[in-house]
Design an enzyme around this catalytic site. Sequence first.
Site, PDB file in Angstrom:
ATOM      1  N   LEU A   1      39.461 -64.581  20.667  1.00 33.03           N
ATOM      2  CA  LEU A   1      39.904 -65.813  21.336  1.00 33.03           C
ATOM      3  C   LEU A   1      39.642 -67.039  20.459  1.00 33.03           C
ATOM      4  CD1 LEU A   1      38.638 -65.003  24.952  1.00 33.03           C
ATOM      5  CD2 LEU A   1      40.954 -64.773  24.051  1.00 33.03           C
TER       6      LEU A   1
ATOM      7  N   CYS B   1      26.531 -56.351  19.751  1.00 30.97           N
ATOM      8  CA  CYS B   1      25.183 -56.760  20.131  1.00 30.97           C
ATOM      9  C   CYS B   1      24.857 -55.948  21.367  1.00 30.97           C
ATOM     10  CB  CYS B   1      25.115 -58.267  20.312  1.00 30.97           C
ATOM     11  SG  CYS B   1      25.312 -58.841  21.955  1.00 30.97           S
TER      12      CYS B   1
ATOM     13  N   ARG C   1      31.440 -57.919  22.061  1.00 33.42           N
ATOM     14  CA  ARG C   1      31.538 -59.346  21.786  1.00 33.42           C
ATOM     15  C   ARG C   1      32.519 -59.714  20.664  1.00 33.42           C
ATOM     16  NH1 ARG C   1      25.757 -62.015  23.137  1.00 33.42           N
ATOM     17  NH2 ARG C   1      27.127 -63.693  23.788  1.00 33.42           N
TER      18      ARG C   1
ATOM     19  N   ARG D   1      13.961 -65.975  21.283  1.00 32.15           N
ATOM     20  CA  ARG D   1      15.215 -66.625  20.867  1.00 32.15           C
ATOM     21  C   ARG D   1      15.555 -67.756  21.831  1.00 32.15           C
ATOM     22  NH1 ARG D   1      19.818 -62.888  21.281  1.00 32.15           N
ATOM     23  NH2 ARG D   1      20.835 -64.839  20.806  1.00 32.15           N
TER      24      ARG D   1
ATOM     25  N   VAL E   1      31.113 -60.280  33.380  1.00 36.06           N
ATOM     26  CA  VAL E   1      31.312 -61.054  32.141  1.00 36.06           C
ATOM     27  C   VAL E   1      31.114 -60.185  30.891  1.00 36.06           C
ATOM     28  CG1 VAL E   1      30.568 -63.071  30.821  1.00 36.06           C
ATOM     29  CG2 VAL E   1      30.651 -63.194  33.317  1.00 36.06           C
TER      30      VAL E   1
ATOM     31  N   ARG F   1      25.171 -64.603  17.262  1.00 30.59           N
ATOM     32  CA  ARG F   1      26.579 -64.836  17.548  1.00 30.59           C
ATOM     33  C   ARG F   1      26.951 -66.320  17.490  1.00 30.59           C
ATOM     34  NH1 ARG F   1      31.028 -62.453  19.861  1.00 30.59           N
ATOM     35  NH2 ARG F   1      32.110 -63.906  21.201  1.00 30.59           N
TER      36      ARG F   1
ATOM     37  N   ASP G   1      23.659 -64.895  32.571  1.00 29.40           N
ATOM     38  CA  ASP G   1      22.318 -64.989  31.966  1.00 29.40           C
ATOM     39  C   ASP G   1      21.192 -64.922  33.009  1.00 29.40           C
ATOM     40  OD1 ASP G   1      23.461 -65.117  29.505  1.00 29.40           O
ATOM     41  OD2 ASP G   1      23.060 -67.237  29.147  1.00 29.40           O
TER      42      ASP G   1
ATOM     43  N   LYS H   1      19.084 -74.195  25.159  1.00 32.90           N
ATOM     44  CA  LYS H   1      19.477 -73.493  23.928  1.00 32.90           C
ATOM     45  C   LYS H   1      20.987 -73.415  23.758  1.00 32.90           C
ATOM     46  CE  LYS H   1      19.786 -68.857  23.782  1.00 32.90           C
ATOM     47  NZ  LYS H   1      21.048 -68.356  23.203  1.00 32.90           N
ATOM     48  N   ASN H   2      21.683 -73.070  24.834  1.00 30.44           N
ATOM     49  CA  ASN H   2      23.126 -72.850  24.711  1.00 30.44           C
ATOM     50  C   ASN H   2      23.919 -74.147  24.561  1.00 30.44           C
ATOM     51  OD1 ASN H   2      22.679 -70.168  24.801  1.00 30.44           O
ATOM     52  ND2 ASN H   2      23.520 -69.829  26.845  1.00 30.44           N
TER      53      ASN H   2
HETATM   54  C1  UD1 Z   1      27.688 -67.798  25.816  1.00 34.81           C
HETATM   55  C2  UD1 Z   1      26.196 -67.940  25.908  1.00 34.81           C
HETATM   56  C3  UD1 Z   1      25.584 -66.712  26.566  1.00 34.81           C
HETATM   57  C4  UD1 Z   1      26.258 -66.446  27.913  1.00 34.81           C
HETATM   58  C5  UD1 Z   1      27.770 -66.411  27.767  1.00 34.81           C
HETATM   59  C6  UD1 Z   1      28.500 -66.298  29.103  1.00 34.81           C
HETATM   60  C7  UD1 Z   1      25.668 -69.299  23.967  1.00 34.81           C
HETATM   61  C8  UD1 Z   1      25.037 -69.384  22.631  1.00 34.81           C
HETATM   62  N1  UD1 Z   1      25.640 -68.104  24.562  1.00 34.81           N
HETATM   63  O1  UD1 Z   1      27.962 -66.685  24.975  1.00 34.81           O
HETATM   64  O2  UD1 Z   1      24.193 -66.938  26.759  1.00 34.81           O
HETATM   65  O3  UD1 Z   1      25.813 -65.216  28.425  1.00 34.81           O
HETATM   66  O4  UD1 Z   1      28.244 -67.607  27.120  1.00 34.81           O
HETATM   67  O5  UD1 Z   1      28.159 -67.361  29.927  1.00 34.81           O
HETATM   68  O6  UD1 Z   1      26.137 -70.268  24.512  1.00 34.81           O
HETATM   69  N2  UD1 Z   1      35.147 -62.609  24.636  1.00 34.81           N
HETATM   70  C9  UD1 Z   1      36.269 -62.019  24.084  1.00 34.81           C
HETATM   71  N3  UD1 Z   1      36.804 -62.600  22.962  1.00 34.81           N
HETATM   72  C10 UD1 Z   1      36.291 -63.728  22.403  1.00 34.81           C
HETATM   73  C11 UD1 Z   1      35.162 -64.325  22.986  1.00 34.81           C
HETATM   74  C12 UD1 Z   1      34.594 -63.740  24.102  1.00 34.81           C
HETATM   75  O7  UD1 Z   1      36.745 -61.007  24.558  1.00 34.81           O
HETATM   76  O8  UD1 Z   1      36.838 -64.201  21.385  1.00 34.81           O
HETATM   77  C13 UD1 Z   1      34.517 -61.983  25.828  1.00 34.81           C
HETATM   78  C14 UD1 Z   1      33.105 -61.478  25.530  1.00 34.81           C
HETATM   79  O9  UD1 Z   1      33.122 -60.223  24.938  1.00 34.81           O
HETATM   80  C15 UD1 Z   1      32.490 -61.494  26.910  1.00 34.81           C
HETATM   81  C16 UD1 Z   1      33.164 -62.671  27.592  1.00 34.81           C
HETATM   82  O10 UD1 Z   1      34.325 -62.960  26.828  1.00 34.81           O
HETATM   83  O11 UD1 Z   1      32.795 -60.300  27.586  1.00 34.81           O
HETATM   84  C17 UD1 Z   1      32.303 -63.905  27.678  1.00 34.81           C
HETATM   85  O12 UD1 Z   1      31.898 -64.304  26.399  1.00 34.81           O
HETATM   86  P1  UD1 Z   1      31.669 -65.821  25.993  1.00 34.81           P
HETATM   87  O13 UD1 Z   1      31.882 -66.692  27.190  1.00 34.81           O
HETATM   88  O14 UD1 Z   1      32.448 -66.105  24.776  1.00 34.81           O
HETATM   89  O15 UD1 Z   1      30.135 -65.823  25.657  1.00 34.81           O
HETATM   90  P2  UD1 Z   1      29.417 -66.455  24.405  1.00 34.81           P
HETATM   91  O16 UD1 Z   1      30.033 -67.775  24.101  1.00 34.81           O
HETATM   92  O17 UD1 Z   1      29.305 -65.464  23.321  1.00 34.81           O
END
Ligand code: UD1
Length: 419
Positions: free
Chosen positions: A127, A118, A123, A399, A329, A94, A307, A22-23
């Site tokens: 970045l 969420c 989230r 999902r 994380v 997201r 995850d 999925k990811n």
């Molecule tokens: C993706 C995965 C999710 C997984 C996560 C971490 C998908 C669709 N989802 O989510 O299943 O749990 O990676 O491996 O691929 N953050 C910020 N600012 C940003 C972006 C992220 O502070 O602009 C923080 C988030 O709040 C979180 C951390 O970074 O605490 C990790 O998030 P991120 O790696 O971005 O996860 P996702 O891409 O949302």
Amino acid sequence: MAKFIIGTSKGLKGNVCAGGCKNAILPIIAATLLTEEECIIHSVPPLSDVIALCSMLCDMGVSIQFDEKKESIQIKAQNITKLKTDYEKAGKMRASFLIMGALLARCGEAIIPLPGGCPIGSRPVDLHLKGFSALGAKSQQSHGFIHITSKKLQGDKIYLDFPSVGATENIMIAATLAKGVTTIVNAAAEPEIIDLAEFLKKMGANITGEGTNTITITGVKKLFGAEHTVMPDRIEAGTFMIAAAITKGDVVVEHVREKDLKPILAKLSEANVKTQKLDENVLRVYTTTKLQPISLKTMPFPGFPTDMQAPFMSLLSVIKGTSMITETVFENRFLHAGELQRMGAKINIESRSAIIEGVDKLTGTQVKATDLRGGAGLILSALAAEGKTEISDIYHIERGYYEIEKKLTKLGADIQKVE
Ligand code: UD1
């Protein structure tokens, strides 16, 4: 509302196949917006997140044919007629934010709702936006939407404060059509990033360093249609591995890549769960001796995946002794612990750590899936619990797991989905 009714299921046995990841699928679908030519993606199970993202693309004038039986999808974004995504659809997921990089690169504009909070944390998307700004885009927030515009994007060096998976993907997608060279420093190195880069390269992108913490993208003028088979879902595979361990079964998990599973396999081994490589993409998971309590900490890849934290908590809650999980994380990813406690688990949450005192048995009751992976963890606990467990709000689980009840039934589990 659909529910899972699960009875005690000892010793799961047989073969089970992990689906497409999925990811990896979601960013790859978003990346198809970069070209007006047709893209064909294989190994795409009809997960509800996939259907939702496709529906968003359809609203934008993209033509999509999804052969759900063959798990193959044809996408042609010949004309993009709408640059704004609907809050009702995009606000729920997201990954919808990944559309931004592709629209910006191809059309110079996008209006996407902020994904908002969420259950597992706030989230933010700072970045992503910082990266786009370095490429020359201007964004402003109004009425809950981010409106981003840019003339031709211009490559630059981007340092990520945290190796965010989504930000790395979004910036990588946008940078493929930027002028000059973009370097992402402290990039995420997850296997899903490599899969996306492979797809983008098939489209004609010039990318190096994917799978490391520095990714370099040299912009090209145009991208083309491409065909790609998505990587196996390492989290679904890991979930079946825990199903084998928690039921003291002997399960062969097919369609896996050992290199993606290393952090999971290391922790299974520490807990005394046995694994055996039967073939290139086939792993057997079984138990022979008493399982051991362990400590684990979630981290960006190659650290232990967040995850898999909830599924491991389910396993550790029935291993005698004290285990500890530290979640680094996401700030609020222990919601499932409360539901596990209702099943008799002894879990003490202290800030970002969970201290788990293994119990002899869990007992079935009514519980609620709090989020996708937390819901999967509840299924695992229910398999090991005494008596019936009823899990509601299973839309969270669907999902990311396609027909998990059918896959587990084939292994001998007592699980039914009732509407
Ligand atoms: C993706 C995965 C999710 C997984 C996560 C971490 C998908 C669709 N989802 O989510 O299943 O749990 O990676 O491996 O691929 N953050 C910020 N600012 C940003 C972006 C992220 O502070 O602009 C923080 C988030 O709040 C979180 C951390 O970074 O605490 C990790 O998030 P991120 O790696 O971005 O996860 P996702 O891409 O949302």
